[in-house]
Design an enzyme around this catalytic site. Structure first.
Site, PDB file in Angstrom:
ATOM      1  CE  LYS A 127      -4.445   0.976   0.221  1.00  0.00           C
ATOM      2  NZ  LYS A 127      -5.604   0.153  -0.184  1.00  0.00           N
ATOM      3  CG  ASP A 167      -7.382   3.348  -0.542  1.00  0.00           C
ATOM      4  OD1 ASP A 167      -7.794   2.189  -0.479  1.00  0.00           O
ATOM      5  OD2 ASP A 167      -7.512   4.147   0.410  1.00  0.00           O
TER       6      ASP A 167
HETATM    7  P1  NDP Z   1     -12.925   7.993  -2.496  1.00  0.00           P
HETATM    8  O1  NDP Z   1     -11.852   8.981  -2.297  1.00  0.00           O
HETATM    9  O2  NDP Z   1     -13.492   7.795  -3.850  1.00  0.00           O
HETATM   10  O3  NDP Z   1     -14.158   8.313  -1.531  1.00  0.00           O
HETATM   11  C1  NDP Z   1     -14.000   8.371  -0.150  1.00  0.00           C
HETATM   12  C2  NDP Z   1     -15.324   8.745   0.493  1.00  0.00           C
HETATM   13  O4  NDP Z   1     -15.219   8.574   1.883  1.00  0.00           O
HETATM   14  C3  NDP Z   1     -15.686  10.206   0.257  1.00  0.00           C
HETATM   15  O5  NDP Z   1     -17.081  10.336   0.259  1.00  0.00           O
HETATM   16  C4  NDP Z   1     -15.068  10.875   1.478  1.00  0.00           C
HETATM   17  O6  NDP Z   1     -15.665  12.100   1.827  1.00  0.00           O
HETATM   18  C5  NDP Z   1     -15.319   9.837   2.549  1.00  0.00           C
HETATM   19  N1  NDP Z   1     -14.254   9.937   3.562  1.00  0.00           N
HETATM   20  C6  NDP Z   1     -12.935   9.737   3.386  1.00  0.00           C
HETATM   21  N2  NDP Z   1     -12.241   9.951   4.510  1.00  0.00           N
HETATM   22  C7  NDP Z   1     -13.166  10.308   5.422  1.00  0.00           C
HETATM   23  C8  NDP Z   1     -13.084  10.644   6.779  1.00  0.00           C
HETATM   24  N3  NDP Z   1     -11.900  10.680   7.424  1.00  0.00           N
HETATM   25  N4  NDP Z   1     -14.250  10.943   7.428  1.00  0.00           N
HETATM   26  C9  NDP Z   1     -15.442  10.909   6.762  1.00  0.00           C
HETATM   27  N5  NDP Z   1     -15.576  10.589   5.474  1.00  0.00           N
HETATM   28  C10 NDP Z   1     -14.462  10.288   4.812  1.00  0.00           C
HETATM   29  O7  NDP Z   1     -12.342   6.618  -1.916  1.00  0.00           O
HETATM   30  P2  NDP Z   1     -12.854   5.124  -2.159  1.00  0.00           P
HETATM   31  O8  NDP Z   1     -14.324   5.104  -2.362  1.00  0.00           O
HETATM   32  O9  NDP Z   1     -11.974   4.514  -3.168  1.00  0.00           O
HETATM   33  O10 NDP Z   1     -12.482   4.457  -0.763  1.00  0.00           O
HETATM   34  C11 NDP Z   1     -13.412   4.333   0.317  1.00  0.00           C
HETATM   35  C12 NDP Z   1     -12.966   3.224   1.240  1.00  0.00           C
HETATM   36  O11 NDP Z   1     -12.942   1.989   0.510  1.00  0.00           O
HETATM   37  C13 NDP Z   1     -11.563   3.367   1.834  1.00  0.00           C
HETATM   38  O12 NDP Z   1     -11.565   2.790   3.124  1.00  0.00           O
HETATM   39  C14 NDP Z   1     -10.707   2.505   0.911  1.00  0.00           C
HETATM   40  O13 NDP Z   1      -9.539   2.059   1.549  1.00  0.00           O
HETATM   41  C15 NDP Z   1     -11.663   1.361   0.646  1.00  0.00           C
HETATM   42  N6  NDP Z   1     -11.413   0.557  -0.550  1.00  0.00           N
HETATM   43  C16 NDP Z   1     -11.291   1.130  -1.778  1.00  0.00           C
HETATM   44  C17 NDP Z   1     -11.088   0.323  -2.895  1.00  0.00           C
HETATM   45  C18 NDP Z   1     -11.027   0.880  -4.264  1.00  0.00           C
HETATM   46  O14 NDP Z   1     -10.946   0.088  -5.211  1.00  0.00           O
HETATM   47  N7  NDP Z   1     -11.099   2.176  -4.462  1.00  0.00           N
HETATM   48  C19 NDP Z   1     -10.948  -1.137  -2.766  1.00  0.00           C
HETATM   49  C20 NDP Z   1     -11.175  -1.635  -1.432  1.00  0.00           C
HETATM   50  C21 NDP Z   1     -11.377  -0.805  -0.383  1.00  0.00           C
HETATM   51  P3  NDP Z   1     -14.868  13.470   1.494  1.00  0.00           P
HETATM   52  O15 NDP Z   1     -14.848  13.558   0.005  1.00  0.00           O
HETATM   53  O16 NDP Z   1     -15.684  14.518   2.168  1.00  0.00           O
HETATM   54  O17 NDP Z   1     -13.511  13.314   2.090  1.00  0.00           O
HETATM   55  O1  2IT Z   2      -8.001  -1.493  -0.576  1.00  0.00           O
HETATM   56  C1  2IT Z   2      -7.962  -1.978  -1.720  1.00  0.00           C
HETATM   57  O2  2IT Z   2      -8.100  -3.188  -1.927  1.00  0.00           O
HETATM   58  C2  2IT Z   2      -7.748  -1.056  -2.849  1.00  0.00           C
HETATM   59  N1  2IT Z   2      -7.671   0.153  -2.645  1.00  0.00           N
HETATM   60  C3  2IT Z   2      -7.611  -1.596  -4.243  1.00  0.00           C
HETATM   61  C4  2IT Z   2      -6.216  -2.108  -4.474  1.00  0.00           C
HETATM   62  C5  2IT Z   2      -5.908  -2.508  -5.882  1.00  0.00           C
HETATM   63  O3  2IT Z   2      -4.717  -2.794  -6.106  1.00  0.00           O
HETATM   64  O4  2IT Z   2      -6.780  -2.572  -6.743  1.00  0.00           O
END
Ligand code: NDP
Ligand code: 2IT
Length: 447
Positions: A127, A167
């Protein structure tokens, strides 16, 4: 409770990684699950497999200097933690958020090892990220930051070495700038060096949707295992980023009604169901805050700030924003309001007390390592397509994703049964994920 040997390993992790509280939390959760495995497999302890798994293979920290639109210089810190490559090249996303520090990157990298193992695909765990805050930055500033970040990162990554993706704060736009800079510096069109690419330059169908779709598929399997389904269920999804939006999209296709979602400014309740087109317009196109959704939607939607979204009654909860967003109190509220299933779209969104509350109440609890593994699994499919210079259709890719999520679900349940903890998806995911990595590490010798 920790097994005696595991307790001394955990004490060592605390001592060697002071102040990294999220990393401690992630390690403790895994160690709490794997006690029974050590009884059956003394060879893991003899070879110090657990001690080795808790220590990253390599940790890279670097300076990221960049200039804003007014010509002012900023210095951020960049990270890449290459945690474990027993199963394949390090694989895991990059997070750009002001809260990022080594402890966050290590918790995410540690979880990624077991998640990636659980997919059954050939990917190790890693990561990275930066404490850069993308909020309010112009397109050009984002591009300059990504270029500077990659100007150091490029020397550490590669198709066979380490393959980043997105992420929090890193989506298609950032991946494009990162890949562009990698290509420029190395003079190699090495598509498999990063995933989450756009469809015009080596990206894969369904990768954008994969984490959210996969999480909805996983919860659908948990509901089916209990003789029910999403049909007509009230669902709350936190966040409104990549994971949340495509979770909402798939739940709707599966017959559920998502009545609330959020961002860090607050949440919106929309009793008739979130208007997905409006949400995409506000969050993805305009990059606006959640109150703008409510203003445009009219009187049926209410914007609430300064409170927990988990107060909104629902039957299914899908935390999809960030770590530790569901506390013991939140979990108690959800259970009290009749919540029957939780699918973690985010990484470690439920704190240890919250998990205990859900499990004691008999809620079907799908931990992030299993429930959100569809994103990284589809990244591995993107790597596969890049390696064979092929591209698959949307329908074929989505079917692959659904099958992978079914397999992960079945593996969690079967492993939990085998170890005498029926229905415990946390134990199932941790044990199954751990065993595959541990066996590979035994075969590879002392590395
Ligand atoms: P994005 O940046 O697209 O979206 C994040 C969302 O979460 C936004 O709505 C943001 O609000 C909110 N958020 C982030 N930090 C905070 C915080 N500290 N407090 C409150 N709200 C918060 O990220 P993703 O959708 O990609 O990721 C969301 C989660 O999913 C994370 O935990 C990530 O690790 C996990 N994840 C992502 C994957 C991927 O493929 N993208 C795969 C697996 C897991 P704001 O815009 O106001 O900050
Ligand atoms: O938390 C996760 O699994 C991710 N942000 C996606 C990682 C990836 O390599 O697609």
């Amino acid at each position: 409770m920790l097994h005696e040997r595991l307790s001394s390993i955990y004490e060592n992790v605390l001592r060697r990684n002071p102040g990294e509280i999220e990393f401690h939390q992630a390690v403790r959760e895994v160690l709490e699950s794997i006690g029974p495995v050590l009884g059956k497999h003394p060879e893991y302890a003899e070879s110090k497999i657990i001690e080795r798994i808790c220590e990253p293979e390599r940790q890279i920290i670097f300076r990221v200097p960049w200039e804003d639109d007014r010509g002012e210089v900023h210095i951020n810190r960049g990270f890449r933690v290459e945690f474990n490559s027993a199963l394949g090249p390090y694989k895991g996303g990059l997070r750009f958020h002001p809260s990022v520090y080594l402890g966050i990157v290590k918790f995410l990298g540690f979880e990624q090892i077991f998640k990636n193992s659980l997919t059954g695909l050939p990917i190790g765990g890693g990561k990275g990220g930066s404490d850069f805050d993308p909020k309010g930055r112009s397109e050009r500033e984002i591009m300059r930051f990504c270029q500077s970040f990659m100007t150091e990162l490029y020397r550490h990554i590669g198709e066979y070495t380490d393959v980043p993706a997105g992420d929090i704060g890193v989506g298609g736009r950032e991946v494009g700038y990162l890949f562009g800079q990698y290509k420029r510096i190395t003079n190699r069109y090495e598509s498999g060096v990063i995933t989450g690419k756009g469809l015009t330059y080596g990206g894969a169908q369904v990768r954008t949707e994969a984490t959210g779709y996969g999480c909805a598929f996983f919860v659908d399997e948990m509901l089916k295992a209990r003789g029910t389904s999403f049909e007509g269920k009230r669902v709350v999804v936190s966040g409104s980023g990549n994971v949340a939006v495509y979770t909402i999209e798939k739940i709707r296709q599966l017959g559920g009604v998502v009545v609330a979602c959020s961002d860090s400014s607050g949440y919106v309740v929309d009793e008739k169901g979130i208007d997905l087109d409006l949400l995409k317009q506000v969050k993805q196109v305009e990059r606006q805050r959640m109150n703008v959704y409510a203003e445009r939607r009219g009187s049926q939607a209410v914007f609430v700030s300064g409170r927990s979204i988990w107060e909104v009654p629902c039957e299914v909860a899908m935390p999809s924003a960030t770590q530790n967003e569901i506390t013991g109190r939140d979990a108690g509220l959800l259970v009290g309001n009749g919540c029957v299933a939780v699918g973690e779209g985010a990484n470690m969104p439920t704190n240890p007390e919250g998990i205990r509350v859900f499990q004691e109440a008999g809620v079907a609890f799908g931990p992030g390592k299993a429930a959100n593994a569809g994103g990284v699994a589809t990244s591995a499919l993107e790597m596969q397509q890049n390696a064979s210079r092929d591209s698959w259709t949307f329908e074929f890719s989505e079917n692959r994703l659904q099958q992978i999520m079914r397999d992960i679900h079945a593996r969690c349940l079967n492993t939990a049964d085998e170890y005498g903890m029926p229905g415990d998806y946390v134990a199932g995911a941790n044990i199954d994920g751990f065993k595959r990595v541990a066996d590979a590490m035994l075969s590879l010798g002392l590395i």
